[in-house]
Design a protein around this motif. Structure first.
Motif, short mmCIF file in Angstrom:
data_model
loop_
_atom_site.label_atom_id
_atom_site.label_comp_id
_atom_site.label_asym_id
_atom_site.label_seq_id
_atom_site.Cartn_x
_atom_site.Cartn_y
_atom_site.Cartn_z
N ILE A 212 0.84 -1.18 0.00
CA ILE A 212 0.00 0.00 0.00
C ILE A 212 0.88 1.24 0.00
O ILE A 212 1.88 1.29 0.74
CB ILE A 212 -0.98 0.01 1.21
N TYR A 213 0.53 2.22 -0.84
CA TYR A 213 1.30 3.46 -0.89
C TYR A 213 0.35 4.62 -1.18
O TYR A 213 -0.63 4.47 -1.93
CB TYR A 213 2.36 3.42 -2.00
N SER A 214 0.65 5.75 -0.57
CA SER A 214 -0.06 6.98 -0.88
C SER A 214 0.90 8.15 -0.73
O SER A 214 1.75 8.16 0.17
CB SER A 214 -1.26 7.19 0.05
N ARG A 215 0.78 9.11 -1.62
CA ARG A 215 1.56 10.35 -1.47
C ARG A 215 0.96 11.23 -0.37
O ARG A 215 1.63 12.12 0.14
CB ARG A 215 1.57 11.12 -2.78
N ASP A 216 -0.29 10.98 -0.05
CA ASP A 216 -1.02 11.77 0.94
C ASP A 216 -1.13 10.98 2.24
O ASP A 216 -1.83 9.98 2.31
CB ASP A 216 -2.41 12.11 0.40
N GLU A 217 -0.45 11.44 3.28
CA GLU A 217 -0.47 10.73 4.56
C GLU A 217 -1.87 10.69 5.16
O GLU A 217 -2.18 9.84 5.99
CB GLU A 217 0.51 11.39 5.54
N ASP A 218 -2.75 11.60 4.73
CA ASP A 218 -4.12 11.64 5.23
C ASP A 218 -5.11 10.96 4.29
O ASP A 218 -6.28 11.32 4.23
CB ASP A 218 -4.54 13.09 5.46
N TYR A 219 -4.64 9.97 3.56
CA TYR A 219 -5.54 9.20 2.68
C TYR A 219 -6.61 8.49 3.52
O TYR A 219 -6.50 8.41 4.75
CB TYR A 219 -4.73 8.20 1.86
N ASP A 220 -7.61 7.94 2.86
CA ASP A 220 -8.73 7.31 3.56
C ASP A 220 -8.32 5.91 4.05
O ASP A 220 -8.69 4.89 3.47
CB ASP A 220 -9.95 7.22 2.64
N ALA A 221 -7.55 5.89 5.14
CA ALA A 221 -7.02 4.63 5.66
C ALA A 221 -8.14 3.70 6.14
O ALA A 221 -8.03 2.47 6.02
CB ALA A 221 -6.04 4.91 6.79
N LYS A 222 -9.20 4.27 6.68
CA LYS A 222 -10.30 3.43 7.17
C LYS A 222 -10.93 2.65 6.03
O LYS A 222 -11.19 1.44 6.16
CB LYS A 222 -11.36 4.31 7.86
N LYS A 223 -11.16 3.30 4.91
CA LYS A 223 -11.76 2.64 3.75
C LYS A 223 -10.83 1.54 3.22
O LYS A 223 -11.27 0.42 2.91
CB LYS A 223 -12.05 3.65 2.66
N VAL A 224 -9.53 1.84 3.13
CA VAL A 224 -8.56 0.86 2.65
C VAL A 224 -8.51 -0.33 3.60
O VAL A 224 -8.50 -1.49 3.18
CB VAL A 224 -7.17 1.49 2.50
N ALA A 225 -8.51 -0.06 4.91
CA ALA A 225 -8.44 -1.13 5.90
C ALA A 225 -9.66 -2.03 5.84
O ALA A 225 -9.56 -3.26 5.98
CB ALA A 225 -8.28 -0.55 7.30
N GLN A 226 -10.83 -1.45 5.63
CA GLN A 226 -12.04 -2.25 5.51
C GLN A 226 -11.93 -3.21 4.32
O GLN A 226 -12.32 -4.38 4.41
CB GLN A 226 -13.26 -1.34 5.35
#
Length: 273
Positions: free
Chosen positions: A67-81
């Motif tokens: 998993i990678y994102s340039r934005d540290e505030d990406y939607d982590a909850k959605k990805v984790a689900q």
């Protein structure tokens, strides 16, 4: 999640390119397999539009998710689900990105490691180990079983290998030796004494993995010799090599041959792993 195909390969490479060290596995897998191979599947947010930047990028390689994102505030909850539903064996990536997933994941534990990078082999160490380096052989498909047997003697590897079918373990080693990497070793007679592999080799770099020496054959300089030979050969054609380590003793060894720390990289495993 929106599944991606090979139309978006260049978009993915562009997105990952600002941090090639942390995204080495991504880049290696995409160069080797693309996005439509049986081994690989890639995803981003279902609201992503082709004329915009990915909000995040997910790659699943045989049950191992990056998993990678340039934005540290990406939607982590959605990805984790989504990852909870997928239930992969491992989830990994740059520490500050992966850490955002942890509060939302079920039955997992974190293993943070240091990521180190080498651009040039240390001359002092290379000269010191030159005679041993001459004994190092590049391994072939015929050596897969010898490599497997060696890893079973090392607690760090044996626990993982014994959780998987032998055929899966042999295929993992075959992929590194024959498809997306290489392996080097030193033999004592017919016994493989030491080994090191690369994974995710690409045009610019390679990830060094699986450094191991049989317990009864340690203290002879084998680990440094195989490492130096492998890195020397890789850097003849590549810009850099990377590796992970998680203890100061290993760090001192790697630093002595030319690796420098880049930051933290984290793997999240199933709690029973």
């Amino acid at each position: 999640m929106q599944k991606l195909d090979n139309r978006y390969l260049e978009t993915a490479f562009s997105y990952l390119s600002p941090e090639p060290e942390f995204n080495l596995f991504f880049i290696g897998d995409l160069e080797t397999y693309g996005m439509e191979h049986d081994c690989v599947s890639c995803y981003t947010d279902d609201d992503w539009k082709t004329d915009t930047v990915f909000p995040y990028f997910i790659l699943n390689y045989r049950g191992n998710v990056l998993i990678y994102s340039r934005d540290e505030d990406y939607d982590a909850k959605k990805v984790a689900q989504y990852l909870n539903e997928m239930d992969p064996d491992n989830i990994s990536g740059k520490d500050n990105i992966v850490a955002k997933l942890v509060p939302y994941l079920k039955g997992r534990k974190c293993k943070p490691t240091y990521l180190a990078k080498m651009n040039q082999v240390g001359e002092k160490e290379k000269n010191q180990y030159s005679s041993l380096m001459k004994q190092v052989q590049r391994l072939t498909e015929n050596d897969i079983l010898a490599a497997y047997d060696l890893y079973l003697t090392i607690d760090e590897f044996a626990y993982t290998y014994r959780r998987k079918r032998k055929e899966e373990c042999l295929e993992d080693i075959r992929q590194n030796i024959c498809v997306n990497g290489r392996a080097y070793g030193i033999f004592e007679g017919d016994v493989l004494a030491a080994i090191v592999q690369t994974s995710a080799e690409n045009k610019r770099s390679a990830m060094v993995v699986g450094v191991a020496v049989r317990p009864e054959m340690r203290g002879k300089g084998y680990a440094k010799a195989v490492m130096l030979k492998l890195c020397q050969d890789c850097l003849e054609k590549m810009e850099f090599s990377c590796l992970f380590y998680d203890n100061s003793r290993a760090g001192r060894i790697y630093h002595s041959i030319g690796f420098k720390d880049m930051g933290m990289y984290t793997m999240i495993r199933k709690a029973e792993a």
